[in-house]
Design a protein around this motif. Sequence first.
Motif, PDB file in Angstrom:
ATOM      1  N   SER A 173       1.110  -1.220   0.151  1.00 36.83           N
ATOM      2  CA  SER A 173      -0.055  -0.058  -0.040  1.00 36.83           C
ATOM      3  C   SER A 173       0.863   1.248  -0.015  1.00 36.83           C
ATOM      4  CB  SER A 173      -0.919  -0.011   1.297  1.00 36.83           C
ATOM      5  OG  SER A 173      -0.266  -0.111   2.561  1.00 36.83           O
ATOM      6  N   SER A 174       2.006   1.275   0.661  1.00 39.16           N
ATOM      7  CA  SER A 174       2.700   2.365   0.767  1.00 39.16           C
ATOM      8  C   SER A 174       3.367   2.517  -0.678  1.00 39.16           C
ATOM      9  CB  SER A 174       4.120   2.102   1.608  1.00 39.16           C
ATOM     10  OG  SER A 174       4.952   3.420   1.641  1.00 39.16           O
ATOM     11  N   PHE A 175       3.829   1.698  -1.299  1.00 39.67           N
ATOM     12  CA  PHE A 175       4.459   1.795  -2.915  1.00 39.67           C
ATOM     13  C   PHE A 175       3.507   2.511  -3.733  1.00 39.67           C
ATOM     14  CE2 PHE A 175       4.431   0.236  -6.976  1.00 39.67           C
ATOM     15  CZ  PHE A 175       5.601   0.733  -7.413  1.00 39.67           C
ATOM     16  N   TRP A 176       2.011   2.027  -3.731  1.00 42.47           N
ATOM     17  CA  TRP A 176       0.909   2.436  -4.665  1.00 42.47           C
ATOM     18  C   TRP A 176       0.505   3.964  -4.247  1.00 42.47           C
ATOM     19  CZ3 TRP A 176       0.309   0.857  -9.229  1.00 42.47           C
ATOM     20  CH2 TRP A 176       0.575  -0.687  -9.408  1.00 42.47           C
ATOM     21  N   VAL A 177       0.473   4.240  -2.903  1.00 38.78           N
ATOM     22  CA  VAL A 177      -0.063   5.401  -2.390  1.00 38.78           C
ATOM     23  C   VAL A 177       0.991   6.441  -2.691  1.00 38.78           C
ATOM     24  CG1 VAL A 177      -0.460   6.899  -0.427  1.00 38.78           C
ATOM     25  CG2 VAL A 177      -1.586   4.783  -0.703  1.00 38.78           C
ATOM     26  N   THR A 178       2.543   6.342  -2.276  1.00 42.46           N
ATOM     27  CA  THR A 178       3.723   7.287  -2.582  1.00 42.46           C
ATOM     28  C   THR A 178       3.826   7.257  -4.287  1.00 42.46           C
ATOM     29  OG1 THR A 178       5.140   5.478  -2.238  1.00 42.46           O
ATOM     30  CG2 THR A 178       4.391   6.962  -0.388  1.00 42.46           C
ATOM     31  N   LEU A 179       3.513   6.146  -4.916  1.00 41.46           N
ATOM     32  CA  LEU A 179       3.639   6.347  -6.551  1.00 41.46           C
ATOM     33  C   LEU A 179       2.680   7.391  -7.085  1.00 41.46           C
ATOM     34  CD1 LEU A 179       4.885   4.917  -8.971  1.00 41.46           C
ATOM     35  CD2 LEU A 179       2.727   3.517  -9.170  1.00 41.46           C
ATOM     36  N   THR A 180       1.654   7.529  -6.502  1.00 40.57           N
ATOM     37  CA  THR A 180       0.718   8.701  -6.947  1.00 40.57           C
ATOM     38  C   THR A 180       1.305  10.029  -6.850  1.00 40.57           C
ATOM     39  OG1 THR A 180      -1.330   7.171  -6.255  1.00 40.57           O
ATOM     40  CG2 THR A 180      -1.605   9.519  -6.633  1.00 40.57           C
ATOM     41  N   PHE A 181       1.911   9.909  -5.709  1.00 38.93           N
ATOM     42  CA  PHE A 181       2.467  11.543  -5.370  1.00 38.93           C
ATOM     43  C   PHE A 181       3.775  11.680  -6.162  1.00 38.93           C
ATOM     44  CE2 PHE A 181       1.241  10.557  -0.731  1.00 38.93           C
ATOM     45  CZ  PHE A 181      -0.126  11.116  -1.016  1.00 38.93           C
ATOM     46  N   LEU A 182       4.516  10.480  -6.450  1.00 37.18           N
ATOM     47  CA  LEU A 182       5.634  10.668  -7.317  1.00 37.18           C
ATOM     48  C   LEU A 182       5.445  11.083  -8.593  1.00 37.18           C
ATOM     49  CD1 LEU A 182       8.701  10.089  -7.799  1.00 37.18           C
ATOM     50  CD2 LEU A 182       8.273   7.832  -8.035  1.00 37.18           C
ATOM     51  N   LEU A 183       4.373  10.173  -9.222  1.00 41.26           N
ATOM     52  CA  LEU A 183       3.941  10.436 -10.704  1.00 41.26           C
ATOM     53  C   LEU A 183       3.124  11.957 -10.859  1.00 41.26           C
ATOM     54  CD1 LEU A 183       2.840   7.038 -11.823  1.00 41.26           C
ATOM     55  CD2 LEU A 183       5.262   8.063 -12.034  1.00 41.26           C
ATOM     56  N   GLY A 184       2.560  12.254  -9.781  1.00 42.92           N
ATOM     57  CA  GLY A 184       1.965  13.594  -9.907  1.00 42.92           C
ATOM     58  C   GLY A 184       2.625  14.882  -9.861  1.00 42.92           C
ATOM     59  N   GLY A 185       3.777  14.717  -9.294  1.00 48.11           N
ATOM     60  CA  GLY A 185       4.700  16.148  -8.911  1.00 48.11           C
ATOM     61  C   GLY A 185       5.902  15.938  -9.969  1.00 48.11           C
ATOM     62  N   PRO A 186       6.479  17.123  -9.815  1.00 49.22           N
ATOM     63  CA  PRO A 186       7.906  17.056 -10.974  1.00 49.22           C
ATOM     64  C   PRO A 186       8.815  16.010 -10.676  1.00 49.22           C
ATOM     65  CG  PRO A 186       8.103  18.645  -9.135  1.00 49.22           C
ATOM     66  CD  PRO A 186       6.661  18.051  -8.984  1.00 49.22           C
ATOM     67  N   PRO A 187       9.469  15.208 -11.603  1.00 48.02           N
ATOM     68  CA  PRO A 187       9.381  15.866 -13.023  1.00 48.02           C
ATOM     69  C   PRO A 187       8.251  15.364 -13.888  1.00 48.02           C
ATOM     70  CG  PRO A 187      11.015  14.009 -12.850  1.00 48.02           C
ATOM     71  CD  PRO A 187      10.545  14.295 -11.418  1.00 48.02           C
ATOM     72  N   TYR A 188       7.576  14.299 -13.251  1.00 53.46           N
ATOM     73  CA  TYR A 188       6.653  13.528 -14.318  1.00 53.46           C
ATOM     74  C   TYR A 188       5.133  14.645 -14.637  1.00 53.46           C
ATOM     75  CZ  TYR A 188       9.675   9.765 -12.925  1.00 53.46           C
ATOM     76  OH  TYR A 188      10.682   8.977 -12.465  1.00 53.46           O
ATOM     77  N   ASN A 189       4.738  14.873 -13.390  1.00 54.50           N
ATOM     78  CA  ASN A 189       3.476  15.880 -13.784  1.00 54.50           C
ATOM     79  C   ASN A 189       2.329  15.054 -14.522  1.00 54.50           C
ATOM     80  OD1 ASN A 189       4.546  18.212 -12.244  1.00 54.50           O
ATOM     81  ND2 ASN A 189       5.785  18.567 -13.894  1.00 54.50           N
ATOM     82  N   TYR A 190       2.231  13.787 -14.118  1.00 56.06           N
ATOM     83  CA  TYR A 190       1.181  12.976 -14.987  1.00 56.06           C
ATOM     84  C   TYR A 190      -0.102  13.386 -14.554  1.00 56.06           C
ATOM     85  CZ  TYR A 190       5.086   9.919 -16.789  1.00 56.06           C
ATOM     86  OH  TYR A 190       5.839   9.732 -17.344  1.00 56.06           O
ATOM     87  N   SER A 191      -1.480  13.330 -15.355  1.00 53.31           N
ATOM     88  CA  SER A 191      -2.557  13.576 -14.944  1.00 53.31           C
ATOM     89  C   SER A 191      -3.194  12.265 -13.951  1.00 53.31           C
ATOM     90  CB  SER A 191      -3.439  13.746 -16.392  1.00 53.31           C
ATOM     91  OG  SER A 191      -3.464  12.460 -16.999  1.00 53.31           O
ATOM     92  N   THR A 192      -4.370  12.377 -13.539  1.00 55.11           N
ATOM     93  CA  THR A 192      -4.807  11.364 -12.653  1.00 55.11           C
ATOM     94  C   THR A 192      -5.089   9.973 -13.616  1.00 55.11           C
ATOM     95  OG1 THR A 192      -7.145  12.485 -12.876  1.00 55.11           O
ATOM     96  CG2 THR A 192      -5.877  12.754 -10.948  1.00 55.11           C
ATOM     97  N   LEU A 193      -5.396  10.336 -14.610  1.00 55.84           N
ATOM     98  CA  LEU A 193      -5.827   9.354 -15.658  1.00 55.84           C
ATOM     99  C   LEU A 193      -4.514   8.573 -15.995  1.00 55.84           C
ATOM    100  CD1 LEU A 193      -7.468   7.838 -17.834  1.00 55.84           C
ATOM    101  CD2 LEU A 193      -7.148   9.778 -19.519  1.00 55.84           C
ATOM    102  N   VAL A 194      -3.437   9.082 -16.166  1.00 56.95           N
ATOM    103  CA  VAL A 194      -2.039   8.500 -16.611  1.00 56.95           C
ATOM    104  C   VAL A 194      -1.748   7.806 -15.397  1.00 56.95           C
ATOM    105  CG1 VAL A 194       0.511   8.510 -17.171  1.00 56.95           C
ATOM    106  CG2 VAL A 194      -1.393  10.008 -18.305  1.00 56.95           C
ATOM    107  N   ILE A 195      -1.723   7.947 -14.129  1.00 62.80           N
ATOM    108  CA  ILE A 195      -1.536   7.738 -12.670  1.00 62.80           C
ATOM    109  C   ILE A 195      -2.218   6.431 -12.725  1.00 62.80           C
ATOM    110  CG2 ILE A 195      -1.461   7.926 -10.341  1.00 62.80           C
ATOM    111  CD1 ILE A 195      -0.676  10.848 -10.718  1.00 62.80           C
ATOM    112  N   GLY A 196      -3.527   6.534 -12.959  1.00 65.45           N
ATOM    113  CA  GLY A 196      -4.522   5.395 -12.691  1.00 65.45           C
ATOM    114  C   GLY A 196      -4.115   4.151 -13.634  1.00 65.45           C
TER     115      GLY A 196
END
Length: 370
Positions: A173-196
């Motif tokens: 659970s820690s991996f998937w939750v923090t992955l959302t933060f990682l991909l949503g912020g710099p340098p990725y800045n992915y949208s919720t669709l891509v993160i999902g």
Amino acid sequence: MNYAVGLLLISPLGDLIRRRPLLILLLTLSTSLSIGLAVTKSLAAFEALSFLVGMTSVTPQVLLPLAADLAPPERRASAISNVLSGLLFGILIARVLSGVIAEFTTWRVVYYMAIGTQAAVLVGLYLSIPDYPAKNKNMTYRGILWSMAKFCVTEPLLIQGSLINLASSACFSSFWVTLTFLLGGPPYNYSTLVIGLFGLVGMFGVAMGPFVGKAVDRLVIWYASLIGIIFVICFQAIQTGSGGINIGTVIVATIDPNARARLNAIMILSIFIGQVMGTSVGTRVFVAYGWRMASILNMAWSGFQLVILLLRGPHCNRFTWFGYEGGWEARKSVVDARNRSSQGDEDNNFVSGGAKEILKQEEPLSSEAR
């Protein structure tokens, strides 16, 4: 909290009453209550309904012991892995769909989809689930709950498996939750669709569950757990260094066939606690120190699993808490054959001893006859 209440108070009923009517009742309640979640505009009503839906959403935890009961011993691990794979697959699909829904439409669509899905499952369950007879007919509900508390302090294998489950779920659970933060912020800045959509990566690992289960059927469970933990540590090391994927392992302890629902409730409760811990602690560590420290935390969870596993060897007796005994054989077929041979020797000794005792009793009669 609502799901934990269901695990503690509802899923153990599988050891007391027939599973088919219990499953149908739980799904009917969950589906009906989800309708209220989709249409209500009251916050208080939404919170109350959410609690009830979570409490009645323990259908998989009733099905898991039933799968173990119905499967032959040589295929039990495969059956359990199929059910667990379906459970994890649903979690990851929900992650993908939530990203899509959040991008294009309203949140209420989630509950409309849940209503339709549960209704379809209810129909399929009604048509296919066997009416397996009730177990432990002489026990009471209070006795079932008391025995769960007793298992928590008297069964070393259950406690070992629960601690490993807790750490594994925290890592997952820690991996998937923090992955959302990682991909949503710099340098990725992915949208919720891509993160999902990243949940699709996890689905591949879940899809391997049934095949892994077949391999586990051939191994002593201790060795299967050891291999899984080592793979988790290796992949988590890659994640710590450069970002990647993580897999989890689950130990399912089958100690008493008549107590599978209670044992499963304890094991799943440890998973639930691990998920809460992983989400909370992982989020705090990520926010305060970044994704690398969050990955190191996940490695620590995996290392904890390895330590707990190594405290108790692969062939320890049921009530042995620490140490190693019974050798190091990894093949389950060899261990089963050895156990059958040992049981046969005991039976032969018992019969032989009984025959000698009869002869001793007959000797004085023979002397008197002469």
